[in-house]
Design a protein around this motif. Sequence first.
Motif, PDB file in Angstrom:
ATOM      1  N   ILE A   1       0.839  -1.202   0.000  1.00 31.93           N
ATOM      2  CA  ILE A   1       0.000   0.000   0.000  1.00 31.93           C
ATOM      3  C   ILE A   1       0.869   1.245   0.000  1.00 31.93           C
ATOM      4  CG2 ILE A   1      -1.590   1.361   1.417  1.00 31.93           C
ATOM      5  CD1 ILE A   1      -2.940  -1.341   2.158  1.00 31.93           C
TER       6      ILE A   1
ATOM      7  N   GLU B   1       2.378   1.769  -3.270  1.00 31.87           N
ATOM      8  CA  GLU B   1       1.362   1.908  -4.313  1.00 31.87           C
ATOM      9  C   GLU B   1       1.488   0.843  -5.406  1.00 31.87           C
ATOM     10  OE1 GLU B   1       1.474   5.989  -5.618  1.00 31.87           O
ATOM     11  OE2 GLU B   1       0.995   6.722  -3.608  1.00 31.87           O
TER      12      GLU B   1
ATOM     13  N   ARG C   1      -3.095  -3.231  -4.505  1.00 31.31           N
ATOM     14  CA  ARG C   1      -4.325  -2.438  -4.642  1.00 31.31           C
ATOM     15  C   ARG C   1      -5.491  -3.337  -5.042  1.00 31.31           C
ATOM     16  NH1 ARG C   1      -6.319   2.830  -3.738  1.00 31.31           N
ATOM     17  NH2 ARG C   1      -8.436   2.602  -4.480  1.00 31.31           N
TER      18      ARG C   1
END
Length: 119
Positions: free
Chosen positions: A90, A93, A98
């Motif tokens: 997370i 990214e 995700r």
Amino acid sequence: MAETHFSPEEIEERKKAIFDAMGKRGQRQITKMGYDKWDPFQEPKDPIDIRKDKTKRTSQQLIREFLTAIDADEYSNSYAQGALEMCLGIINEEEKIRGMFDFGQWYTRLLEEEGHDPL
């Protein structure tokens, strides 16, 4: 990026002084990548361990808070490892993480809508 309050000549002198003060191994690495491309004055990149999420917490802070909110007898090392991987993904990214996160949220809603107990 080179410092702007020095002339190009002063910057080159400082660059050469840094290069000359390096060991032979370091000099070989610089020569291999190209002395002209080398910028000894560039800002270092942030180490991964000080990256922060939207809440301004590091991965260590997040995982510590998460695991202390759960009874230690209720989770295994594998569970903690999965939580850590999710946390790092997370913060970094990562698309794969995700997708996992979004699916987990969607599945929780589906269970609730159909009257099932969440996992």
